[in-house]
Structures are given as structure tokens and as C-alpha cells.
Scaffold this motif. Structure first.
Motif, PDB file in Angstrom:
ATOM      1  N   ASN A 184      -0.091  25.342  18.286  1.00  0.00           N
ATOM      2  CA  ASN A 184      -0.256  26.718  18.819  1.00  0.00           C
ATOM      3  C   ASN A 184      -1.496  27.463  18.335  1.00  0.00           C
ATOM      4  N   GLY A 232       8.882  37.956  16.333  1.00  0.00           N
ATOM      5  CA  GLY A 232       9.431  39.182  16.914  1.00  0.00           C
ATOM      6  C   GLY A 232      10.941  39.167  17.092  1.00  0.00           C
ATOM      7  N   ASP A 233      11.542  37.979  17.273  1.00  0.00           N
ATOM      8  CA  ASP A 233      13.006  37.905  17.443  1.00  0.00           C
ATOM      9  C   ASP A 233      13.725  38.457  16.220  1.00  0.00           C
ATOM     10  N   LYS A 254      13.042  48.194  21.129  1.00  0.00           N
ATOM     11  CA  LYS A 254      11.797  47.814  20.430  1.00  0.00           C
ATOM     12  C   LYS A 254      10.591  48.008  21.350  1.00  0.00           C
ATOM     13  N   LEU A 255      10.719  47.529  22.584  1.00  0.00           N
ATOM     14  CA  LEU A 255       9.592  47.613  23.515  1.00  0.00           C
ATOM     15  C   LEU A 255       9.312  49.054  23.931  1.00  0.00           C
ATOM     16  N   CYS A 327       3.761  39.976  19.944  1.00  0.00           N
ATOM     17  CA  CYS A 327       3.986  41.078  18.995  1.00  0.00           C
ATOM     18  C   CYS A 327       2.725  41.889  18.725  1.00  0.00           C
ATOM     19  N   ALA A 364       0.286  37.810  24.747  1.00  0.00           N
ATOM     20  CA  ALA A 364       1.368  36.820  24.779  1.00  0.00           C
ATOM     21  C   ALA A 364       0.887  35.482  25.340  1.00  0.00           C
TER      22      ALA A 364
HETATM   23  N1  ATP Z   1       5.195  45.876  23.595  1.00  0.00           N
HETATM   24  C1  ATP Z   1       5.741  45.131  22.660  1.00  0.00           C
HETATM   25  N2  ATP Z   1       6.054  45.658  21.450  1.00  0.00           N
HETATM   26  C2  ATP Z   1       6.623  44.913  20.495  1.00  0.00           C
HETATM   27  N3  ATP Z   1       6.910  43.604  20.625  1.00  0.00           N
HETATM   28  C3  ATP Z   1       6.620  43.028  21.792  1.00  0.00           C
HETATM   29  C4  ATP Z   1       6.015  43.729  22.863  1.00  0.00           C
HETATM   30  N4  ATP Z   1       5.852  42.880  23.902  1.00  0.00           N
HETATM   31  C5  ATP Z   1       6.340  41.684  23.489  1.00  0.00           C
HETATM   32  N5  ATP Z   1       6.794  41.776  22.234  1.00  0.00           N
HETATM   33  C6  ATP Z   1       7.444  40.719  21.437  1.00  0.00           C
HETATM   34  O1  ATP Z   1       6.693  39.538  21.472  1.00  0.00           O
HETATM   35  C7  ATP Z   1       7.563  38.420  21.272  1.00  0.00           C
HETATM   36  C8  ATP Z   1       7.235  37.344  22.277  1.00  0.00           C
HETATM   37  O2  ATP Z   1       5.931  36.936  22.069  1.00  0.00           O
HETATM   38  P1  ATP Z   1       5.328  35.635  22.769  1.00  0.00           P
HETATM   39  O3  ATP Z   1       5.480  35.745  24.243  1.00  0.00           O
HETATM   40  O4  ATP Z   1       3.970  35.435  22.219  1.00  0.00           O
HETATM   41  O5  ATP Z   1       6.360  34.554  22.204  1.00  0.00           O
HETATM   42  P2  ATP Z   1       6.479  32.989  22.495  1.00  0.00           P
HETATM   43  O6  ATP Z   1       5.122  32.411  22.669  1.00  0.00           O
HETATM   44  O7  ATP Z   1       7.445  32.736  23.595  1.00  0.00           O
HETATM   45  O8  ATP Z   1       7.173  32.519  21.152  1.00  0.00           O
HETATM   46  P3  ATP Z   1       6.682  31.515  19.996  1.00  0.00           P
HETATM   47  O9  ATP Z   1       5.196  31.425  20.076  1.00  0.00           O
HETATM   48  O10 ATP Z   1       7.153  32.165  18.737  1.00  0.00           O
HETATM   49  O11 ATP Z   1       7.386  30.241  20.268  1.00  0.00           O
HETATM   50  C9  ATP Z   1       8.995  38.933  21.421  1.00  0.00           C
HETATM   51  O12 ATP Z   1       9.589  39.048  20.150  1.00  0.00           O
HETATM   52  C10 ATP Z   1       8.787  40.318  22.036  1.00  0.00           C
HETATM   53  O13 ATP Z   1       9.778  41.222  21.646  1.00  0.00           O
END
Ligand code: ATP
Ligand code: MG
Length: 413
Positions: A184, A232-233, A254-255, A327, A364
Motif C-alpha cells: 500500500n 479510522g475504523d 464522525k463524518l 482519514c 482515499a
Molecule cells: N471526512 C472524513 N472524516 C473523517 N474520516 C473519514 C472521512 N472520510 C473518510 N474517512 C475515514 O476514512 C477511512 C477509510 O479510508 P480509506 O478509504 O482510505 O480506507 P481503505 O483503503 O478501504 O482501508 P485500508 O487501507 O485501511 O485497508 C474510514 O475509517 C472513514 O471513516
């Protein structure tokens, strides 16, 4: 008619993102994207094979429909499950007074790779960090230079074979043959870092749902990498306990109201939410929510700092930190990160994108976009034609060349 395609699948804890890119000249043109919620993965490792396979299939089918291409192979992200980085050295003697050739470099790297790696671990990446000719450090590439002994220092990243095998199985159940797994933070780094940052020394931190992935780049190459199994979880889960609400309610809170700096929130800001067992909605103070979020987010950055210090490169990060991943959208996170890490912090999302890529311009999707870019840089990314008759797996040597070039932006070849 055939197109030169490159496909990346980011199998995250929160979402699976498939991107189909068409290679045009030196650029990637996004021709299809499929984003679906991810099920069956926790902290970066597979916990439910069939649920994950269904999530991957849904994302792939969406990308197929959008692009009009059939997908049956891809570059795939990997994190979690005790990723172990280590540095190693290899050397090779140069016979006769001739310049260093590519095969000498390959051999030195192969020797560095031969260090004892337990049979239950799989090598994901072997990345050259620096070279020395007769004990003297050379510039980026030693090719063509004269000497008697070539040494190379490499960064090797391994993962437990079972973690790789489970992800492979979920992909195969979705009829996808993984070309290559890419850690990653290497993909994220490729998508968001500038050449100057990589040269000066920087740490890229990708905070997702289940993991926080980091990679240290110095002098244009990867010197250290790590995956911390929280993200973030866990912040959301803290809120579920604190507020006594279901996970999806806490996630929405949270969002909508979340902030990483309690001091930035006025004491009178409140909102109402239905909690477990209550007759009507309960009122919450936004500052209290920020306190819970700030505590856990600070802990994530403390762990990142620990990891950087442990690597021994903390004094070399002149360009500071670049924070990305879902996050990174949390308000106040830059300020908090800078405070805890004690260095300048920039928030980043993928920028250099062409085609149907608007949806990807979010932190993200840094890993997802980086997969495609690194994939392309891998010289052997064999063209995949419309019928999907791509050539089979990539040879290690060729791949090294590709990644090597990708990670050393100024290399002259
Ligand atoms: N506006 C926001 N404020 C706070 N947190 C956010 C916001 N938007 C998304 N997140 C958080 O970002 C996280 C998801 O991030 P991401 O999509 O990068 O994860 P992922 O790539 O699926 O997971 P990983 O890389 O850990 O396997 C979740 O915990 C979500 O709550
Ligand atoms: Mg991710």
C-alpha cells in the motif's frame, strides 16, 4: 483492435477500488472505475474469503461495465498481516576492465535477496537503495561505470505466505490473476509525493479504515516501510462505545461532526442522535466527540513516530510528512499530525490524473491510483488485449527494473 491497458485493484478494508487505465504515450488515461464497499477484510487481512471475493467481483464488474474491457489480471494492493521490512546488501565481482552491465546489477540485487528469508514468508519487493563501486558510493545508476566490485543496498519487504495466499484466493474466486502485489504505502507514495520530497526525505502516511501504512523515501528511494494495524475504523469504534450507538451511526457522526482538534470546537456546538435503549434522541457536544477522536488519532501518529524513530531515519526527513488515505479528510488532522510528529505536514490526494478520474481525486484513492502508476512503470506490464489474453506472470528481474525506475525519478537510462 487491442488497447494497452493497466489495471489496479485496491483491496482496502473499507472499499475495493478497481481502476482501468489506458496507456497513451507516457500518460495513463482512466477509462473505467469501480468502487464498492469491502466486506471480509479486517486490519488489512482476509477474514471472510467469499465475502471479500463478492466485493472484488462487484468492483471489477463495475469497472468492466464502465470501461467496456474484460478484466482478468491486475496489480493488487496489500497491507497488514505482519509485513516485515529489512535492509540487506549484496555484491558481485566485475571481471575485466569493463563498465557495469545491467546483468551485474541484477546479480548483485539477487545476492542481496538471498539473505535468510523464512520459508513461510513471501518476498513482495526488493528495492535497490544505493550502490557502491569499489567501496565508493555511486550516483543513481552504476551502469557503464568501471570498477572491480559492485555492491548494492536493498530494502526487502516480505509478507506471511498465508496472508498473500488468502488474498490470491479471493482474487481467483473473482477470476482475477494478480500480476503483482504492491505494498500500500509504496503505491500511495507514488501517487502523492513529488520528486523533490522523495529526494529530500519524506514519510508518506496513508491512514485508511483498517490500517495506517507508511513509507520513508530518502534520496529518491524507499528506505523503510511499515503497516500499523489501526485506522479510522478504530476511531469510529471508540465513538460507538462512548456514545452507545451502532457502528454506522458513529461513522455518520464522525463524518458529519468529527474534528481532530477539540480546542477548535466551541463549547456550545451540539447535535442529537438516537442511542441504544433511549426513548428519544440524546444530545452530544461536538467538543466531546472531538476529544474522543483526537485521543485516538494522536495515538495513531504516536505509533507512526515510534516506527519512524525505530527505523533510525527520523533526522533525515527534511520534507516532513505527507498524510493521505480516507482519514486525511478529518478536519484538524494536519495540525494534530504536525504537533505529534514534530515536523511539517502536507495533506495529499492524487493530482496528476486524466480521463474519467474525478471521483478518484480524494485522499482515499491514493493507493488505488498509485497501483496503476507503479504498474505502468513496471516495464513488463504486458499489454492486456480486449479479449484478455494477457501474458502470464511477470519475471522478477524485469519487474525490479520497472520499480527501480519508478522509485528513482532522476535515473538516466
Ligand atoms: N471526512 C472524513 N472524516 C473523517 N474520516 C473519514 C472521512 N472520510 C473518510 N474517512 C475515514 O476514512 C477511512 C477509510 O479510508 P480509506 O478509504 O482510505 O480506507 P481503505 O483503503 O478501504 O482501508 P485500508 O487501507 O485501511 O485497508 C474510514 O475509517 C472513514 O471513516
Ligand atoms: Mg487503503
Amino acid at each position: 483492435m487491442s488497447a494497452h491497458l493497466v489495471v489496479g485493484i485496491d483491496v482496502g478494508t473499507t472499499k475495493v477500488c478497481t481502476i482501468v487505465g489506458e496507456v497513451r504515450a507516457d500518460d495513463i488515461f482512466v477509462v473505467g472505475v469501480g468502487i464498492e464497499p469491502s466486506h471480509g477484510m479486517k486490519k488489512g487481512v482476509v477474514t471472510d474469503l467469499s465475502a471479500l471475493a463478492a466485493s472484488i467481483s462487484a468492483s471489477v464488474h463495475q469497472a468492466e461495465r464502465a470501461s467496456g474491457f474484460e478484466i482478468n489480471r491486475a496489480f493488487v494492493s496489500l497491507a497488514g498481516g505482519q509485513i516485515a521490512p529489512r535492509n540487506s546488501r549484496g555484491a558481485v565481482g566485475l571481471v575485466g576492465n569493463r563498465g557495469v552491465r545491467e546483468e551485474d546489477v541484477d546479480k548483485a540485487i539477487e545476492n542481496a535477496r538471498m539473505i535468510a528469508i523464512p520459508h513461510n514468508r513471501e518476498v513482495l519487493h526488493v528495492i535497490p537503495r544505493s550502490y557502491a563501486l569499489d567501496g565508493v558510493h555511486t550516483v543513481r545508476s552504476p551502469i557503464g561505470m568501471h570498477g572491480f566490485r559492485l555492491e548494492v543496498e536493498v530494502h526487502i519487504i516480505t509478507a506471511p505466505a498465508t496472508v498473500v495466499a488468502n488474498l490470491e484466493q479471493a482474487l481467483r474466486a473473482s477470476l482475477i490473476e494478480p500480476d503483482r502485489f504492491i505494498l500500500n504505502p509504496l503505491a500511495s507514495g507514488d501517487a502523492v509525493l513529488t520528486d523533490e520530497e522523495r529526494e529530500m526525505g519524506v514519510v508518506v502516511i496513508d491512514i485508511g479504515g483498517g490500517t495506517t501504512d507508511l513509507a520513508v523515501f530518502i534520496e529518491g528511494s524507499v528506505w523503510h516501510s511499515a503497516v500499523i494495524p489501526i485506522g479510522g475504523d478504530l476511531i469510529t469504534s471508540d465513538l460507538t462505545h462512548w456514545m452507545r450507538v451502532p457502528f454506522d451511526v458513529a461513522e455518520t457522526v464522525k463524518l458529519q461532526y468529527g474534528h481532530a482538534r477539540q480546542k477548535s470546537i466551541g463549547p456550545l456546538e451540539t447535535f442529537a442522535v438516537q442511542t441504544f435503549g433511549a426513548d428519544g434522541p440524546d444530545e452530544f457536544s461536538r467538543a466531546d466527540i472531538a476529544m474522543v477522536i483526537e485521543a485516538r488519532t494522536a495515538e495513531i501518529f504516536e505509533k507512526v513516530l515510534e516506527e519512524i524513530k525505530h527505523s533510525g531515519y527520523d533526522g533525515l526527513l527534511r520534507a516532513g510528512a505527507v498524510v493521505t488515505g480516507g482519514c486525511a479528510q478529518l478536519p484538524g488532522i494536519r495540525d494534530l499530525a504536525s504537533d505529534v510528529l514534530g515536523m511539517p505536514v502536507r495533506l495529499a490526494k492524487p493530482e496528476r490524473l486524466t480521463g474519467m478520474a474525478d471521483v478518484l481525486r480524494s485522499p482515499a484513492f491514493s493507493t488505488s491510483v498509485g497501483l496503476l502508476r507503479l504498474g505502468l512503470q513496471m516495464e513488463s506490464a504486458a499489454p492486456l488485449n480486449v479479449n484478455g489474453n494477457g501474458t502470464p506472470n511477470i519475471k522478477l528481474g524485469k519487474w525490479l527494473g520497472g520499480l527501480f525506475r519508478g522509485l528513482l525519478p532522476d535515473e538516466e537510462t
